[in-house]
Design an enzyme around this catalytic site. Structure first.
Site, PDB file in Angstrom:
ATOM      1  N   SER A 297      55.419  42.670  40.522  1.00  0.00           N
ATOM      2  CA  SER A 297      55.654  41.241  40.203  1.00  0.00           C
ATOM      3  C   SER A 297      56.920  40.632  40.800  1.00  0.00           C
ATOM      4  O   SER A 297      57.136  39.437  40.646  1.00  0.00           O
ATOM      5  CB  SER A 297      55.678  40.983  38.672  1.00  0.00           C
ATOM      6  OG  SER A 297      54.377  40.936  38.159  1.00  0.00           O
ATOM      7  N   THR A 298      57.770  41.450  41.450  1.00  0.00           N
ATOM      8  CA  THR A 298      59.073  40.905  41.872  1.00  0.00           C
ATOM      9  C   THR A 298      59.076  40.299  43.264  1.00  0.00           C
ATOM     10  O   THR A 298      60.127  39.888  43.758  1.00  0.00           O
ATOM     11  CB  THR A 298      60.179  41.987  41.807  1.00  0.00           C
ATOM     12  OG1 THR A 298      59.906  42.976  42.811  1.00  0.00           O
ATOM     13  CG2 THR A 298      60.254  42.626  40.441  1.00  0.00           C
ATOM     14  N   GLY A 299      57.911  40.269  43.919  1.00  0.00           N
ATOM     15  CA  GLY A 299      57.816  39.658  45.242  1.00  0.00           C
ATOM     16  C   GLY A 299      57.195  38.273  45.113  1.00  0.00           C
ATOM     17  O   GLY A 299      57.800  37.351  44.537  1.00  0.00           O
ATOM     18  N   VAL A 300      55.982  38.143  45.602  1.00  0.00           N
ATOM     19  CA  VAL A 300      55.244  36.877  45.564  1.00  0.00           C
ATOM     20  C   VAL A 300      55.191  36.300  44.143  1.00  0.00           C
ATOM     21  O   VAL A 300      55.274  35.080  43.955  1.00  0.00           O
ATOM     22  CB  VAL A 300      53.790  37.101  46.081  1.00  0.00           C
ATOM     23  CG1 VAL A 300      52.963  35.840  45.943  1.00  0.00           C
ATOM     24  CG2 VAL A 300      53.803  37.565  47.531  1.00  0.00           C
ATOM     25  N   TYR A 301      55.092  37.169  43.126  1.00  0.00           N
ATOM     26  CA  TYR A 301      54.922  36.700  41.745  1.00  0.00           C
ATOM     27  C   TYR A 301      56.232  36.260  41.077  1.00  0.00           C
ATOM     28  O   TYR A 301      56.200  35.731  39.961  1.00  0.00           O
ATOM     29  CB  TYR A 301      54.202  37.750  40.903  1.00  0.00           C
ATOM     30  CG  TYR A 301      52.690  37.773  41.074  1.00  0.00           C
ATOM     31  CD1 TYR A 301      52.037  36.886  41.951  1.00  0.00           C
ATOM     32  CD2 TYR A 301      51.898  38.664  40.360  1.00  0.00           C
ATOM     33  CE1 TYR A 301      50.657  36.901  42.105  1.00  0.00           C
ATOM     34  CE2 TYR A 301      50.510  38.682  40.507  1.00  0.00           C
ATOM     35  CZ  TYR A 301      49.897  37.801  41.381  1.00  0.00           C
ATOM     36  OH  TYR A 301      48.525  37.818  41.520  1.00  0.00           O
TER      37      TYR A 301
ATOM     38  N   VAL B 173      52.924  44.263  49.231  1.00  0.00           N
ATOM     39  CA  VAL B 173      52.594  45.694  49.190  1.00  0.00           C
ATOM     40  C   VAL B 173      51.071  45.888  49.165  1.00  0.00           C
ATOM     41  O   VAL B 173      50.544  46.865  49.722  1.00  0.00           O
ATOM     42  CB  VAL B 173      53.324  46.367  48.000  1.00  0.00           C
ATOM     43  CG1 VAL B 173      52.757  45.977  46.656  1.00  0.00           C
ATOM     44  CG2 VAL B 173      53.346  47.867  48.165  1.00  0.00           C
ATOM     45  N   ASP B 174      50.371  44.965  48.563  1.00  0.00           N
ATOM     46  CA  ASP B 174      48.905  45.010  48.500  1.00  0.00           C
ATOM     47  C   ASP B 174      48.308  45.011  49.919  1.00  0.00           C
ATOM     48  O   ASP B 174      47.448  45.845  50.260  1.00  0.00           O
ATOM     49  CB  ASP B 174      48.440  43.768  47.712  1.00  0.00           C
ATOM     50  CG  ASP B 174      46.991  43.822  47.264  1.00  0.00           C
ATOM     51  OD1 ASP B 174      46.354  44.872  47.449  1.00  0.00           O
ATOM     52  OD2 ASP B 174      46.511  42.806  46.729  1.00  0.00           O
TER      53      ASP B 174
ATOM     54  N   ASP C 233      58.607  52.761  52.677  1.00  0.00           N
ATOM     55  CA  ASP C 233      57.356  52.007  52.655  1.00  0.00           C
ATOM     56  C   ASP C 233      56.417  52.864  51.811  1.00  0.00           C
ATOM     57  O   ASP C 233      56.145  54.029  52.150  1.00  0.00           O
ATOM     58  CB  ASP C 233      56.852  51.873  54.101  1.00  0.00           C
ATOM     59  CG  ASP C 233      55.477  51.237  54.169  1.00  0.00           C
ATOM     60  OD1 ASP C 233      54.795  51.110  53.130  1.00  0.00           O
ATOM     61  OD2 ASP C 233      55.074  50.895  55.293  1.00  0.00           O
TER      62      ASP C 233
ATOM     63  N   ASN D 241      46.317  41.572  42.831  1.00  0.00           N
ATOM     64  CA  ASN D 241      45.985  40.327  42.120  1.00  0.00           C
ATOM     65  C   ASN D 241      44.644  40.548  41.411  1.00  0.00           C
ATOM     66  O   ASN D 241      43.962  41.533  41.689  1.00  0.00           O
ATOM     67  CB  ASN D 241      45.965  39.132  43.087  1.00  0.00           C
ATOM     68  CG  ASN D 241      44.895  39.276  44.142  1.00  0.00           C
ATOM     69  OD1 ASN D 241      43.703  39.324  43.833  1.00  0.00           O
ATOM     70  ND2 ASN D 241      45.305  39.396  45.397  1.00  0.00           N
TER      71      ASN D 241
HETATM   72  N1  AR6 Z   1      56.335  49.397  50.138  1.00  0.00           N
HETATM   73  C1  AR6 Z   1      57.037  49.268  48.989  1.00  0.00           C
HETATM   74  N2  AR6 Z   1      57.352  48.088  48.431  1.00  0.00           N
HETATM   75  C2  AR6 Z   1      56.939  46.978  49.078  1.00  0.00           C
HETATM   76  C3  AR6 Z   1      56.178  47.022  50.276  1.00  0.00           C
HETATM   77  C4  AR6 Z   1      55.878  48.301  50.803  1.00  0.00           C
HETATM   78  N3  AR6 Z   1      55.178  48.452  51.946  1.00  0.00           N
HETATM   79  N4  AR6 Z   1      55.909  45.738  50.654  1.00  0.00           N
HETATM   80  C5  AR6 Z   1      56.477  44.934  49.734  1.00  0.00           C
HETATM   81  N5  AR6 Z   1      57.094  45.672  48.791  1.00  0.00           N
HETATM   82  P1  AR6 Z   1      54.631  41.871  46.155  1.00  0.00           P
HETATM   83  P2  AR6 Z   1      53.889  40.924  43.447  1.00  0.00           P
HETATM   84  C6  AR6 Z   1      57.826  45.248  47.587  1.00  0.00           C
HETATM   85  O1  AR6 Z   1      54.837  40.498  46.622  1.00  0.00           O
HETATM   86  O2  AR6 Z   1      55.172  40.207  43.313  1.00  0.00           O
HETATM   87  C7  AR6 Z   1      50.036  40.088  46.815  1.00  0.00           C
HETATM   88  O3  AR6 Z   1      49.575  39.096  47.685  1.00  0.00           O
HETATM   89  C8  AR6 Z   1      58.387  43.836  47.545  1.00  0.00           C
HETATM   90  O4  AR6 Z   1      59.621  43.766  48.247  1.00  0.00           O
HETATM   91  O5  AR6 Z   1      53.931  42.826  47.041  1.00  0.00           O
HETATM   92  O6  AR6 Z   1      53.418  41.768  42.296  1.00  0.00           O
HETATM   93  C9  AR6 Z   1      48.996  40.472  45.756  1.00  0.00           C
HETATM   94  O7  AR6 Z   1      47.684  40.400  46.252  1.00  0.00           O
HETATM   95  C10 AR6 Z   1      58.563  43.644  46.047  1.00  0.00           C
HETATM   96  O8  AR6 Z   1      59.778  44.278  45.637  1.00  0.00           O
HETATM   97  O9  AR6 Z   1      53.818  41.912  44.734  1.00  0.00           O
HETATM   98  C11 AR6 Z   1      49.241  39.441  44.701  1.00  0.00           C
HETATM   99  O10 AR6 Z   1      48.602  38.216  44.991  1.00  0.00           O
HETATM  100  C12 AR6 Z   1      57.403  44.419  45.442  1.00  0.00           C
HETATM  101  O11 AR6 Z   1      56.905  45.251  46.505  1.00  0.00           O
HETATM  102  C13 AR6 Z   1      50.727  39.235  44.738  1.00  0.00           C
HETATM  103  O12 AR6 Z   1      51.128  39.585  46.069  1.00  0.00           O
HETATM  104  C14 AR6 Z   1      56.271  43.569  44.926  1.00  0.00           C
HETATM  105  O13 AR6 Z   1      56.067  42.446  45.780  1.00  0.00           O
HETATM  106  C15 AR6 Z   1      51.442  40.157  43.805  1.00  0.00           C
HETATM  107  O14 AR6 Z   1      52.813  39.834  43.781  1.00  0.00           O
END
Ligand code: AR6
Length: 173
Positions: free
Chosen positions: A119-123, A35-36, A12, A26
């Site tokens: 970018s690989t999660g929600v985005y 992660v945000d 984490d 964002n």
């Molecule tokens: N530690 C490390 N990696 C993590 C953690 C953590 N605690 N939590 C999630 N990840 P994302 P995005 C990974 O969705 O795609 C937010 O709402 C996750 O598995 O966090 O850039 C922002 O405010 C994935 O591999 O970010 C934006 O609106 C990676 O972090 C939007 O999401 C990124 O996933 C940004 O989307």
């Protein structure tokens, strides 16, 4: 040799005592999910207050704040592109995120950094393609900045780890 300064770790990101962790934010910089959300919860309300004073961040750019209650000294907030199929400049914007994070790290004399897979999660950015860009830009930054000792690529799931392993194995540094 640059790859000996790149480490893949399963963790984490909020637990890491590095000079800076990178936040996949964002454009509002006012928090969100993924992660945000985790970073804001751990850093505490001081982080949100600091982000409010910045007034947002365009996609592809980066901003820096202190880490507040995090073990990391700083947070570098960057805004990755939303995946729309790859034809709207997503690769260039994602590369710009990494480059701009490395520029901030350099200007603030930060030697250890941890990145989530931006970018690989929600985005929705495909993990394998994002990993190639992340590794490519990290190698360039490590080559240029010899003071940068360690770049941790945080793999929050197995798919992400496999994507980074493939990207590291696919070309020489
Ligand atoms: N530690 C490390 N990696 C993590 C953690 C953590 N605690 N939590 C999630 N990840 P994302 P995005 C990974 O969705 O795609 C937010 O709402 C996750 O598995 O966090 O850039 C922002 O405010 C994935 O591999 O970010 C934006 O609106 C990676 O972090 C939007 O999401 C990124 O996933 C940004 O989307």
């Amino acid at each position: 040799m640059t790859d000996d300064r790149i480490n893949l770790i399963e963790a984490d990101i909020t637990t890491l005592a590095v000079d800076a962790i990178v936040n996949a934010a964002n454009p509002s910089l006012l928090g969100g999910g993924g992660v945000d959300g985790a970073i804001h919860r751990t850093a505490g309300p001081e982080l949100l207050a600091a982000c409010r004073t910045i007034g947002g961040c365009p996609t592809g750019e980066a901003r820096i704040t202190k880490g507040y209650r995090l073990p990391a000294r700083f947070v570098i907030h960057t805004v990755g592109p939303i995946w729309h199929g790859g034809t709207r400049g997503e690769p260039e914007l994602l590369a710009a995120c990494y480059r701009n994070c490395f520029i901030l790290a350099h200007t603030h004399h930060l030697n250890t950094l941890a990145f989530p897979a931006i970018s690989t999660g929600v985005y929705g950015y495909p993990k394998d393609q994002a990993a190639v860009i992340a590794i490519q830009e990290t190698r360039v930054a490590l080559e240029k900045n010899q003071a940068l000792r360690k770049v941790l690529m945080v793999c929050f799931n197995q798919e992400t780890r496999l994507a980074y392993e493939a990207a590291l194995g696919s070309s020489t540094s």
